[in-house]
Design a protein around this motif. Structure first.
Motif, PDB file in Angstrom:
ATOM      1  N   ARG A  68       0.871  -1.192   0.049  1.00  0.00           N
ATOM      2  CA  ARG A  68       0.118   0.012  -0.132  1.00  0.00           C
ATOM      3  C   ARG A  68       0.784   1.443   0.165  1.00  0.00           C
ATOM      4  NH1 ARG A  68      -5.269  -1.296   0.130  1.00  0.00           N
ATOM      5  NH2 ARG A  68      -5.763  -3.252   1.101  1.00  0.00           N
ATOM      6  N   ARG A  69       2.045   1.280   0.184  1.00  0.00           N
ATOM      7  CA  ARG A  69       3.013   2.219   0.329  1.00  0.00           C
ATOM      8  C   ARG A  69       3.810   2.465  -0.746  1.00  0.00           C
ATOM      9  NH1 ARG A  69       4.333   1.626   6.655  1.00  0.00           N
ATOM     10  NH2 ARG A  69       2.277   2.354   7.559  1.00  0.00           N
ATOM     11  N   TYR A  70       3.867   1.615  -1.623  1.00  0.00           N
ATOM     12  CA  TYR A  70       4.414   1.397  -2.893  1.00  0.00           C
ATOM     13  C   TYR A  70       5.884   1.710  -2.780  1.00  0.00           C
ATOM     14  CZ  TYR A  70       4.937   1.959  -7.825  1.00  0.00           C
ATOM     15  OH  TYR A  70       5.316   1.803  -9.387  1.00  0.00           O
ATOM     16  N   VAL A  71       6.479   0.747  -1.906  1.00  0.00           N
ATOM     17  CA  VAL A  71       7.978   0.664  -1.613  1.00  0.00           C
ATOM     18  C   VAL A  71       8.547  -0.534  -2.406  1.00  0.00           C
ATOM     19  CG1 VAL A  71       7.681   1.725   0.593  1.00  0.00           C
ATOM     20  CG2 VAL A  71       7.765  -0.665   0.454  1.00  0.00           C
ATOM     21  N   LEU A  72       7.841  -1.272  -2.893  1.00  0.00           N
ATOM     22  CA  LEU A  72       8.679  -2.696  -3.444  1.00  0.00           C
ATOM     23  C   LEU A  72       9.486  -2.098  -4.651  1.00  0.00           C
ATOM     24  CD1 LEU A  72       8.741  -5.712  -3.574  1.00  0.00           C
ATOM     25  CD2 LEU A  72       6.900  -5.706  -5.017  1.00  0.00           C
ATOM     26  N   ALA A  73       9.010  -1.142  -5.429  1.00  0.00           N
ATOM     27  CA  ALA A  73       9.787  -0.625  -6.743  1.00  0.00           C
ATOM     28  C   ALA A  73      10.969   0.034  -6.350  1.00  0.00           C
ATOM     29  CB  ALA A  73       9.026   0.378  -7.517  1.00  0.00           C
ATOM     30  N   ALA A  74      11.016   0.645  -5.024  1.00  0.00           N
ATOM     31  CA  ALA A  74      12.256   1.561  -4.321  1.00  0.00           C
ATOM     32  C   ALA A  74      13.076   0.524  -3.893  1.00  0.00           C
ATOM     33  CB  ALA A  74      11.816   2.165  -3.186  1.00  0.00           C
ATOM     34  N   VAL A  75      12.496  -0.821  -3.353  1.00  0.00           N
ATOM     35  CA  VAL A  75      13.479  -1.833  -2.950  1.00  0.00           C
ATOM     36  C   VAL A  75      14.458  -2.399  -4.266  1.00  0.00           C
ATOM     37  CG1 VAL A  75      13.759  -4.224  -1.942  1.00  0.00           C
ATOM     38  CG2 VAL A  75      12.046  -2.659  -1.091  1.00  0.00           C
ATOM     39  N   GLY A  76      13.722  -2.377  -5.272  1.00  0.00           N
ATOM     40  CA  GLY A  76      14.242  -3.013  -6.474  1.00  0.00           C
ATOM     41  C   GLY A  76      15.197  -2.118  -6.703  1.00  0.00           C
ATOM     42  N   LEU A  77      14.877  -0.742  -6.784  1.00  0.00           N
ATOM     43  CA  LEU A  77      15.944   0.159  -7.594  1.00  0.00           C
ATOM     44  C   LEU A  77      17.017   0.452  -6.564  1.00  0.00           C
ATOM     45  CD1 LEU A  77      13.551   3.056  -8.576  1.00  0.00           C
ATOM     46  CD2 LEU A  77      15.030   1.744 -10.191  1.00  0.00           C
ATOM     47  N   LEU A  78      17.076   0.303  -5.195  1.00  0.00           N
ATOM     48  CA  LEU A  78      18.080   0.170  -4.031  1.00  0.00           C
ATOM     49  C   LEU A  78      18.910  -0.682  -3.990  1.00  0.00           C
ATOM     50  CD1 LEU A  78      16.237   2.040  -1.460  1.00  0.00           C
ATOM     51  CD2 LEU A  78      18.134   3.146  -2.639  1.00  0.00           C
ATOM     52  N   ALA A  79      18.494  -2.040  -4.415  1.00  0.00           N
ATOM     53  CA  ALA A  79      19.049  -3.177  -4.190  1.00  0.00           C
ATOM     54  C   ALA A  79      20.585  -3.421  -4.463  1.00  0.00           C
ATOM     55  CB  ALA A  79      18.465  -4.435  -4.927  1.00  0.00           C
ATOM     56  N   GLU A  80      20.932  -3.042  -5.908  1.00  0.00           N
ATOM     57  CA  GLU A  80      22.179  -3.366  -6.332  1.00  0.00           C
ATOM     58  C   GLU A  80      23.223  -2.286  -5.551  1.00  0.00           C
ATOM     59  OE1 GLU A  80      24.726  -3.157 -10.530  1.00  0.00           O
ATOM     60  OE2 GLU A  80      22.717  -3.610 -10.361  1.00  0.00           O
ATOM     61  N   ALA A  88      16.362  -2.871   4.392  1.00  0.00           N
ATOM     62  CA  ALA A  88      15.631  -2.225   5.342  1.00  0.00           C
ATOM     63  C   ALA A  88      14.253  -1.883   5.167  1.00  0.00           C
ATOM     64  CB  ALA A  88      16.257  -0.904   6.172  1.00  0.00           C
ATOM     65  N   LEU A  89      14.169  -1.235   3.829  1.00  0.00           N
ATOM     66  CA  LEU A  89      12.898  -0.920   3.372  1.00  0.00           C
ATOM     67  C   LEU A  89      11.827  -2.102   3.053  1.00  0.00           C
ATOM     68  CD1 LEU A  89      11.256   1.502   2.435  1.00  0.00           C
ATOM     69  CD2 LEU A  89      12.384   1.360   0.141  1.00  0.00           C
ATOM     70  N   ALA A  90      12.414  -3.371   2.596  1.00  0.00           N
ATOM     71  CA  ALA A  90      11.858  -4.761   2.447  1.00  0.00           C
ATOM     72  C   ALA A  90      11.295  -4.997   3.758  1.00  0.00           C
ATOM     73  CB  ALA A  90      12.707  -5.427   1.872  1.00  0.00           C
ATOM     74  N   GLN A  91      12.033  -5.139   4.860  1.00  0.00           N
ATOM     75  CA  GLN A  91      11.835  -5.357   6.206  1.00  0.00           C
ATOM     76  C   GLN A  91      10.715  -4.794   6.587  1.00  0.00           C
ATOM     77  OE1 GLN A  91      13.006  -8.281   7.629  1.00  0.00           O
ATOM     78  NE2 GLN A  91      11.265  -7.818   9.009  1.00  0.00           N
ATOM     79  N   HIS A  92      10.789  -3.379   6.323  1.00  0.00           N
ATOM     80  CA  HIS A  92       9.510  -2.513   6.833  1.00  0.00           C
ATOM     81  C   HIS A  92       8.127  -2.895   6.190  1.00  0.00           C
ATOM     82  CE1 HIS A  92       7.468   1.040   8.372  1.00  0.00           C
ATOM     83  NE2 HIS A  92       7.072   1.248   7.172  1.00  0.00           N
ATOM     84  N   LEU A  93       8.525  -3.357   4.861  1.00  0.00           N
ATOM     85  CA  LEU A  93       7.064  -3.735   4.314  1.00  0.00           C
ATOM     86  C   LEU A  93       6.631  -5.048   4.517  1.00  0.00           C
ATOM     87  CD1 LEU A  93       5.078  -3.677   1.773  1.00  0.00           C
ATOM     88  CD2 LEU A  93       7.103  -4.822   0.594  1.00  0.00           C
ATOM     89  N   LEU A  94       7.694  -5.981   4.808  1.00  0.00           N
ATOM     90  CA  LEU A  94       7.124  -7.300   5.541  1.00  0.00           C
ATOM     91  C   LEU A  94       6.685  -7.396   7.001  1.00  0.00           C
ATOM     92  CD1 LEU A  94       9.886  -9.394   4.000  1.00  0.00           C
ATOM     93  CD2 LEU A  94       7.682  -9.263   3.151  1.00  0.00           C
ATOM     94  N   SER A  95       6.925  -6.077   7.611  1.00  0.00           N
ATOM     95  CA  SER A  95       6.619  -6.231   9.207  1.00  0.00           C
ATOM     96  C   SER A  95       5.503  -5.172   9.391  1.00  0.00           C
ATOM     97  CB  SER A  95       7.818  -5.677  10.037  1.00  0.00           C
ATOM     98  OG  SER A  95       7.938  -4.329   9.789  1.00  0.00           O
TER      99      SER A  95
END
Length: 107
Positions: A68-80, A88-95
Motif C-alpha cells: 500500500r505504500r508503494y515501496v517494492l519498486a524502491a527496494v528493487g531500485l536500491l538493491a544493487e 531495511a525498506l523491504a523489512q519494513h514492508l514485510l513487518s
C-alpha cells in the motif's frame, strides 16, 4: 493474467532462479491493489485462488502482502547499489501488520 505472465517468465530463470511456486509470500503491488479496500482485495484473491491457469497454485496457502505504500519498486531500485537500505525498506514492508492479508488454503 498478470500472475500467469509472471509464471511463464519464471521458466526463463532456469535452475537456481526465482521460483514463484516455492515462495512463501506474494506481494501485490500497483494502484489497483494499493487503493482497493481490504474486502475488494480479498475478492480478487478468492478469484485468483480458483484460477486453473496457474495463478491459483502459486497463491495456494501463502501469505499475501499488499504494498500500500508503494515501496517494492524502491527496494528493487536500491538493491544493487544500496543493499542495506533496500533490505531495511523491504523489512519494513514485510513487518507492517496493516498490509498483511492472509490467504487461506482454498484448493
Amino acid at each position: 493474467m498478470a500472475l500467469r505472465r509472471h509464471l511463464r517468465a519464471e521458466a526463463a530463470y532456469g535452475p537456481g532462479g526465482a521460483s514463484a511456486r516455492s515462495a512463501r509470500m506474494v506481494v501485490l503491488s500497483g494502484g489497483v491493489f494499493r487503493h482497493a479496500d481490504p474486502a475488494a482485495v480479498e475478492q480478487v484473491l478468492a478469484r485468483l485462488a480458483e484460477d486453473a491457469g496457474g495463478a491459483g497454485s502459486v497463491l495456494n496457502g501463502k501469505a499475501v502482502i499488499v504494498d500500500r505504500r508503494y515501496v517494492l519498486a524502491a527496494v528493487g531500485l536500491l538493491a544493487e547499489e544500496h543493499p542495506e537500505a533496500a533490505a531495511a525498506l523491504a523489512q519494513h514492508l514485510l513487518s507492517s501488520t496493516e498490509t498483511v492479508t492472509p490467504l487461506a488454503r482454498r484448493r
